[in-house]
Design an enzyme around this catalytic site. Structure first.
Site, PDB file in Angstrom:
ATOM      1  CG  ASP A  74      -2.014   1.051   1.187  1.00  0.00           C
ATOM      2  OD1 ASP A  74      -2.500   1.442   2.268  1.00  0.00           O
ATOM      3  OD2 ASP A  74      -2.345   1.519   0.075  1.00  0.00           O
ATOM      4  CE  LYS A 112       0.844   6.148  -9.954  1.00  0.00           C
ATOM      5  NZ  LYS A 112       0.761   6.115 -11.405  1.00  0.00           N
ATOM      6  CG  ASP A 158      -5.424   0.082  -1.105  1.00  0.00           C
ATOM      7  OD1 ASP A 158      -5.275   1.160  -0.508  1.00  0.00           O
ATOM      8  OD2 ASP A 158      -6.518  -0.264  -1.624  1.00  0.00           O
ATOM      9  CG  ASN A 159      -4.502   2.320  -3.486  1.00  0.00           C
ATOM     10  OD1 ASN A 159      -3.673   2.217  -2.592  1.00  0.00           O
ATOM     11  ND2 ASN A 159      -5.671   2.899  -3.286  1.00  0.00           N
ATOM     12  CD  GLU A 165      -8.251   5.274   0.006  1.00  0.00           C
ATOM     13  OE1 GLU A 165      -8.625   4.223  -0.547  1.00  0.00           O
ATOM     14  OE2 GLU A 165      -7.075   5.661  -0.040  1.00  0.00           O
TER      15      GLU A 165
END
Ligand SMILES: Oc1cc(-c2ccc(F)cc2)cc2nccnc12
Ligand SMILES: [Mg+2]
Length: 214
Positions: A141, A144, A169-170, A199
């Site tokens: 997380d 990226k 995540d993401n 979120e």
């Protein structure tokens, strides 16, 4: 006096949450970040998926890449049995300082080691300096562009074993297309996508679970 958003989040938690109660810490961070200032905690929708993957993995040694304010560290550690070890890596010293105080307030600091620095430097130290054998669970997380190189570094350092869970995540927003392509096509992982939402927003996002085949 709270100059940064992260300090304002900490202040809100210290004022409104219950010391030693991780759920109240989670709920108050979500309350502040949905009502006052957006921030990049994994949040409650993706957080429930994270909870479920952690519960089914029942991990003893966990690594998190990207601590931020400690929201997911509290989220994960509140589910763990005594005696487990949770390492979380944060590059930004101001974030790490806030995270330590939030994790402490939640009563979970004994399980957690906040490691300040870059993942590229810290991952190769886990075996010798931090006495890690292999990792049962990794929550990715952070930035990226580091997802794929750091996953490959975990492999190179022999930190993954058959069944190790890498949860990212993401993978839609901000997105990690090279990581997704890698884990889905390199032949070393069994992958599952969990669609959800960014979120505190209505935008689509997703988690990707990649289980190492060993
Ligand atoms: O969960 C996240 C969301 C975002 C993010 C920022 C801005 C947007 F507009 C949308 C999404 C960045 C993140 N960086 C590191 C770790 N997690 C992140
Ligand atoms: Mg995130």
């Amino acid at each position: 006096l709270c100059q940064t958003k992260e300090q304002r989040i900490l202040d809100f938690v210290l004022k409104n949450a219950v010391r030693g109660d991780p759920q109240s810490v989670i709920d108050n961070i979500d309350k502040y970040c949905s009502q006052r200032e957006w921030s990049m905690n994994v949040g409650n929708e993706k957080g429930i998926i994270l909870d479920n993957v952690v519960k089914e993995s029942n991990p003893s040694t966990i690594l998190e890449l990207g601590t931020y304010c400690g929201y997911s560290a509290v989220r994960i550690c509140r589910l763990l049995k005594p005696g487990v070890r949770f390492f979380t890596v944060e590059f930004n010293p101001a974030y790490a300082a806030v995270a330590k105080q939030i994790i402490e307030f939640a009563g979970l600091i004994d399980k957690v080691q906040v490691l300040e620095g870059s993942t590229g430097d810290i991952i190769p130290q886990l075996k010798k300096k931090y006495e890690v054998d292999t990792l049962d669970f990794v929550f990715v997380d952070h930035w990226k562009d580091k997802y794929k190189p750091d996953t490959q570094l975990l492999e190179k350092c022999n930190l993954l074993r058959k069944g190790s869970v890498v949860l990212a995540d993401n993978v839609i927003v901000p997105g990690a297309p090279d990581f997704l392509e890698y884990v889905r096509n390199c032949g070393k992982y069994d992958c599952t996508n969990f669609p959800s939402f960014l979120e505190y927003m209505d935008e689509k996002d997703a988690l990707e679970k990649a289980v190492f085949r060993g």
